[in-house]
Design an enzyme around this catalytic site. Structure first.
Site, PDB file in Angstrom:
ATOM      1  N   CYS A  42       0.850  -1.190   0.000  1.00  0.00           N
ATOM      2  CA  CYS A  42       0.000   0.000   0.000  1.00  0.00           C
ATOM      3  C   CYS A  42       0.890   1.247   0.000  1.00  0.00           C
ATOM      4  O   CYS A  42       1.986   1.240   0.554  1.00  0.00           O
ATOM      5  CB  CYS A  42      -0.904   0.007   1.227  1.00  0.00           C
ATOM      6  SG  CYS A  42      -2.069   1.405   1.232  1.00  0.00           S
ATOM      7  N   ARG A  46       3.029   4.760   6.320  1.00  0.00           N
ATOM      8  CA  ARG A  46       3.432   4.048   7.541  1.00  0.00           C
ATOM      9  C   ARG A  46       3.912   2.617   7.281  1.00  0.00           C
ATOM     10  O   ARG A  46       4.224   1.893   8.225  1.00  0.00           O
ATOM     11  CB  ARG A  46       2.255   4.032   8.529  1.00  0.00           C
ATOM     12  CG  ARG A  46       1.832   5.432   8.980  1.00  0.00           C
ATOM     13  CD  ARG A  46       0.478   5.404   9.644  1.00  0.00           C
ATOM     14  NE  ARG A  46      -0.587   5.034   8.708  1.00  0.00           N
ATOM     15  CZ  ARG A  46      -1.874   4.921   9.040  1.00  0.00           C
ATOM     16  NH1 ARG A  46      -2.251   5.156  10.285  1.00  0.00           N
ATOM     17  NH2 ARG A  46      -2.764   4.580   8.128  1.00  0.00           N
ATOM     18  N   HIS A  98      -2.275  -3.827   5.119  1.00  0.00           N
ATOM     19  CA  HIS A  98      -2.099  -3.419   6.521  1.00  0.00           C
ATOM     20  C   HIS A  98      -3.446  -3.116   7.147  1.00  0.00           C
ATOM     21  O   HIS A  98      -4.346  -2.602   6.478  1.00  0.00           O
ATOM     22  CB  HIS A  98      -1.170  -2.201   6.616  1.00  0.00           C
ATOM     23  CG  HIS A  98      -1.731  -0.967   5.975  1.00  0.00           C
ATOM     24  ND1 HIS A  98      -2.324   0.051   6.688  1.00  0.00           N
ATOM     25  CD2 HIS A  98      -1.826  -0.597   4.671  1.00  0.00           C
ATOM     26  CE1 HIS A  98      -2.729   1.000   5.861  1.00  0.00           C
ATOM     27  NE2 HIS A  98      -2.451   0.627   4.625  1.00  0.00           N
TER      28      HIS A  98
END
Ligand code: CO
Length: 209
Positions: A42, A46, A98
């Site tokens: 993605c 983060r 995630h």
């Protein structure tokens, strides 16, 4: 100092440190790359591939997009896949999602997000395939589970390409993996695993590879 100047300054310090640790580092990498892994992750800031796997430049070939999708009309993804599989000959392809993924969350809603609707529709299709399982869960669990199922489906989408099937036939690789990263504790969880040569539903298998 502005925010972007900070990046350039940090870059100088990083390059200096790398050379101090390993004087041949840049010389070695400048001449070639031979990563063993392709990472489809993605775009979320983060979830940086190298940092969370403790790997260095040169170790992972990376493609990132919103919600780590493998879309068969995405020329960018297909070009990266072709190059990684048939030129770099990577041994493993990792699709990494995630928990808390904004893309999957948006797909699970009814928000009209303009051009993003077209991308997120692919995730809505994953929802439709697994609707029975998902509607039985409460809202939080539903998002977590759709994130896992989306990774599984994207790994399957890799196996459905003639690019991967051709490699399986001629060199018994690459191995396909589906992982989900936890923003809460930094740990990767395995949700899918397809070894080279695995059989798919026959409608997806190609002849003459
Ligand atoms: Co995300």
């Amino acid at each position: 100092m502005t925010a972007f100047e900070r990046l350039l300054l940090a870059n100088k310090a990083w390059a200096k440190e790398k050379v101090q640790e390993d004087p041949g580092f840049f010389k070695r990498l400048a001449s070639q790359q031979s990563p063993k892994f392709l990472w489809i992750g993605c775009s979320d800031s983060r979830v940086p591939a190298n940092e969370i796997t403790g790997t260095d430049p040169g170790e992972i070939f990376v493609q990132r997009n919103i919600a780590n999708m493998v879309v068969h009309t995405d020329l960018n993804l297909l070009s990266v896949l072709e190059y990684a599989v048939h030129h770099l000959k990577v041994e493993h392809i990792i699709v990494c999602g995630h928990y808390g993924c904004g893309g999957v969350k948006a797909a699970l809603s009814h928000q009209n997000l303009g051009i993003l609707n077209k991308w997120l529709r692919n995730i809505k299709d994953v929802y439709r395939i697994h609707e029975e399982e998902l509607t039985a869960l409460d809202e939080d669990k539903q998002l977590d589970r759709l994130i896992e199922l989306n990774v599984e489906e994207q790994v399957l989408n890799l196996a459905k390409t003639s690019i991967v099937q051709k490699a399986w036939k001629h060199r018994q690789g690459p191995h396909l993996h589906g992982w989900v990263y936890s923003l809460a504790n930094g740990i990767l969880k395995t949700v899918s695993n397809i070894p080279p040569g695995a059989r798919l539903e026959s409608i997806y298998e190609f002849n003459d590879l």
